[in-house]
Motif scaffolding. Structure first.
Motif, PDB file in Angstrom:
ATOM      1  N   UNK A 149      -0.625   0.432  10.549  1.00 40.39           N
ATOM      2  CA  UNK A 149      -1.494  -0.020  11.635  1.00 40.39           C
ATOM      3  C   UNK A 149      -2.820   0.734  11.658  1.00 40.39           C
ATOM      4  N   UNK A 150      -2.836   1.971  11.175  1.00 39.87           N
ATOM      5  CA  UNK A 150      -4.051   2.778  11.256  1.00 39.87           C
ATOM      6  C   UNK A 150      -5.026   2.512  10.113  1.00 39.87           C
ATOM      7  N   UNK A 151      -4.736   1.514   9.273  1.00 39.99           N
ATOM      8  CA  UNK A 151      -5.565   1.268   8.097  1.00 39.99           C
ATOM      9  C   UNK A 151      -6.555   0.118   8.273  1.00 39.99           C
ATOM     10  N   UNK A 152      -6.589  -0.511   9.450  1.00 38.24           N
ATOM     11  CA  UNK A 152      -7.558  -1.583   9.690  1.00 38.24           C
ATOM     12  C   UNK A 152      -8.976  -1.032   9.589  1.00 38.24           C
ATOM     13  N   UNK A 153      -9.897  -1.893   9.170  1.00 35.98           N
ATOM     14  CA  UNK A 153     -11.293  -1.481   8.989  1.00 35.98           C
ATOM     15  C   UNK A 153     -12.221  -2.416   9.752  1.00 35.98           C
ATOM     16  N   UNK A 154     -13.339  -1.870  10.225  1.00 35.33           N
ATOM     17  CA  UNK A 154     -14.341  -2.691  10.901  1.00 35.33           C
ATOM     18  C   UNK A 154     -14.815  -3.795   9.948  1.00 35.33           C
ATOM     19  N   UNK A 155     -14.909  -5.016  10.470  1.00 40.99           N
ATOM     20  CA  UNK A 155     -15.285  -6.164   9.645  1.00 40.99           C
ATOM     21  C   UNK A 155     -14.106  -6.954   9.138  1.00 40.99           C
ATOM     22  N   UNK A 208      -3.735  -6.857  -0.437  1.00 40.80           N
ATOM     23  CA  UNK A 208      -4.627  -7.881   0.123  1.00 40.80           C
ATOM     24  C   UNK A 208      -5.048  -7.493   1.539  1.00 40.80           C
ATOM     25  N   UNK A 209      -4.082  -7.202   2.390  1.00 41.86           N
ATOM     26  CA  UNK A 209      -4.348  -6.809   3.777  1.00 41.86           C
ATOM     27  C   UNK A 209      -4.468  -5.291   3.878  1.00 41.86           C
ATOM     28  N   UNK A 210      -5.216  -4.855   4.861  1.00 40.75           N
ATOM     29  CA  UNK A 210      -5.318  -3.420   5.137  1.00 40.75           C
ATOM     30  C   UNK A 210      -4.225  -2.955   6.095  1.00 40.75           C
ATOM     31  N   UNK A 211      -3.930  -3.762   7.107  1.00 41.55           N
ATOM     32  CA  UNK A 211      -2.988  -3.364   8.152  1.00 41.55           C
ATOM     33  C   UNK A 211      -2.218  -4.582   8.627  1.00 41.55           C
ATOM     34  N   UNK A 212      -1.049  -4.341   9.228  1.00 39.30           N
ATOM     35  CA  UNK A 212      -0.243  -5.452   9.755  1.00 39.30           C
ATOM     36  C   UNK A 212       0.675  -4.933  10.845  1.00 39.30           C
ATOM     37  N   UNK A 270      -2.132  -9.647  10.837  1.00 34.79           N
ATOM     38  CA  UNK A 270      -2.622  -8.729   9.812  1.00 34.79           C
ATOM     39  C   UNK A 270      -4.141  -8.745   9.726  1.00 34.79           C
ATOM     40  N   UNK A 271      -4.691  -7.661   9.203  1.00 32.57           N
ATOM     41  CA  UNK A 271      -6.134  -7.468   9.084  1.00 32.57           C
ATOM     42  C   UNK A 271      -6.489  -7.372   7.603  1.00 32.57           C
ATOM     43  N   UNK A 272      -7.478  -8.151   7.186  1.00 33.81           N
ATOM     44  CA  UNK A 272      -7.869  -8.179   5.781  1.00 33.81           C
ATOM     45  C   UNK A 272      -9.372  -8.409   5.677  1.00 33.81           C
ATOM     46  N   UNK A 273      -9.991  -7.922   4.629  1.00 30.68           N
ATOM     47  CA  UNK A 273     -11.441  -8.109   4.483  1.00 30.68           C
ATOM     48  C   UNK A 273     -11.783  -9.573   4.219  1.00 30.68           C
ATOM     49  N   UNK A 274     -12.972 -10.016   4.627  1.00 25.98           N
ATOM     50  CA  UNK A 274     -13.381 -11.412   4.385  1.00 25.98           C
ATOM     51  C   UNK A 274     -13.322 -11.817   2.915  1.00 25.98           C
ATOM     52  N   UNK A 275     -13.464 -10.862   2.014  1.00 21.28           N
ATOM     53  CA  UNK A 275     -13.419 -11.172   0.580  1.00 21.28           C
ATOM     54  C   UNK A 275     -12.060 -11.693   0.137  1.00 21.28           C
ATOM     55  N   UNK A 276     -11.020 -11.539   0.979  1.00 21.80           N
ATOM     56  CA  UNK A 276      -9.666 -11.966   0.621  1.00 21.80           C
ATOM     57  C   UNK A 276      -9.293 -13.315   1.227  1.00 21.80           C
ATOM     58  N   UNK A 277     -10.232 -14.010   1.851  1.00 18.96           N
ATOM     59  CA  UNK A 277      -9.892 -15.273   2.520  1.00 18.96           C
ATOM     60  C   UNK A 277      -9.302 -16.298   1.559  1.00 18.96           C
ATOM     61  N   UNK A 278      -9.880 -16.449   0.394  1.00 12.50           N
ATOM     62  CA  UNK A 278      -9.368 -17.432  -0.568  1.00 12.50           C
ATOM     63  C   UNK A 278      -7.975 -17.043  -1.039  1.00 12.50           C
ATOM     64  N   UNK A 279      -7.760 -15.749  -1.286  1.00 12.74           N
ATOM     65  CA  UNK A 279      -6.452 -15.292  -1.745  1.00 12.74           C
ATOM     66  C   UNK A 279      -5.395 -15.508  -0.666  1.00 12.74           C
ATOM     67  N   UNK A 280      -5.755 -15.278   0.595  1.00 15.07           N
ATOM     68  CA  UNK A 280      -4.815 -15.495   1.691  1.00 15.07           C
ATOM     69  C   UNK A 280      -4.490 -16.975   1.825  1.00 15.07           C
TER      70      UNK A 280
END
Length: 331
Positions: A149-155, A208-212, A270-280
């Protein structure tokens, strides 16, 4: 004078943090879906414990086959949210009697789900008393892939698997809070009593995701844990939250209560960077499981609330509902 009451998480923080001083082999202690113990240089053991208490978590007349399924499912959901692979579990039972007509279907529901996820029962305990079902579950995850949970990033985008709110809609009907026609109750009650742990999604989100986090006590409660652990804030489009046809026909206040604070969904946020939208999107298609982007993690701003809710037109929404707390009567 009435006995003072504090919240579930205040109770933990106030009375049990002194017992949580981390040692070298403890990579993560209290405060996440699982604790993490360091097994090797690159692999960690994920551990989670959950209780289900009759009258608090399930109705006395619930189908014992469904209850066996749910007892393990809610623990597997914690393993999924950490991105871990299930290894096994222990079961502690407090039962009012040893009635085989209850134990047989309960054990069948439990065993069927355990076999589905190659997660064997490896021990436990039994005693006589009020019906209380407690599981401790174990999983394994490579250290660099744990979805903490502590690995989420701004953006980061905020995503939700599946649909939210049906379990709370069924619970409200069963408790007499609102009416549902028989077909709607049958469908939504299945969501309440037969949750499906998202193990495959958790494994697919590694790297793929930073946090969940799994959604057990309500979406807002889950998001609060992420922002507190990550030191961030967030914005949520409440109209983007996925919901079923059954819930979509309800008045808007009921929809928002069920999706935002309802709980018992056991979907993954879950939290993931916008660059992973296609992969998700590809993961969603491969698993035949919807994944919906509902908001974004942001930097903290002391002049604004940590959680900002808005509708699709970006009008700010004020929510009066409270998420579930074991020591509150306001849910």
């Amino acid at each position: 004078m009435p006995t003072p009451v504090i919240s579930e998480f205040s109770l933990i923080n106030q009375f049990f943090t002194n017992a949580t001083q981390l040692r070298k082999h403890v990579a993560l202690g209290i405060g996440d879906d699982c604790a993490l113990l360091q097994l090797t240089d690159d692999e960690q053991l994920a551990i989670s414990t959950d209780m289900l208490v009759e009258g608090q978590h399930f109705f006395p007349d619930v189908d014992p086959h469904a209850l066996g399924h749910k007892t393990l499912a809610v623990n597997l959901s914690d393993i999924a949210a950490m991105g871990a692979r299930p290894l096994g579990f222990t079961l502690a039972l407090s039962l009012p009697d040893s009635n085989p007509s209850w134990l047989q279907p309960f054990s069948e529901g439990l065993s069927a789900l355990a076999n589905n996820y190659s997660c064997p029962l490896i021990g436990g305990d039994t005693t006589r008393g009020p019906r209380n079902l407690c599981i401790t579950i174990f999983g394994a995850v490579p250290e660099k892939y744990a979805l903490r949970r502590d690995a989420a990033k701004a953006g980061d985008d905020i995503w939700i698997s599946g649909k939210l709110g049906d379990a709370r809609l069924a619970l409200g009907c069963l408790r007499g809070e609102w009416p549902l026609d028989p077909a709607a109750l049958a469908q939504t009650r299945r969501a309440l009593e037969w949750p499906e742990p998202r193990i495959s999604l958790g494994l697919a989100l590694r790297g793929i995701a930073h946090a969940a986090i799994d959604i057990s006590d309500g979406l807002l409660d889950s998001l609060q844990h992420i922002l507190e652990q990550s030191g961030l804030a967030l914005r949520i489009n409440v109209d983007a939250i996925p919901r079923s046809t059954w819930l979509s026909t309800q008045p808007l206040p009921i929809q928002r209560q069920c999706t935002l604070t309802g709980g018992d969904d056991y979907e993954i946020c879950f939290c993931a960077p916008p660059s992973q939208r296609l992969q998700i999107k590809k993961i969603s298609e491969n698993l035949n499981l919807s994944a919906t982007r509902i908001g974004k993690m942001t930097l903290c701003d002391t002049d604004h609330p940590s959680i900002v809710l808005h509708d699709r037109a970006f009008n700010i929404i004020e929510i009066d509902f409270k998420c579930f707390d074991h020591f509150s009567n306001e849910y």
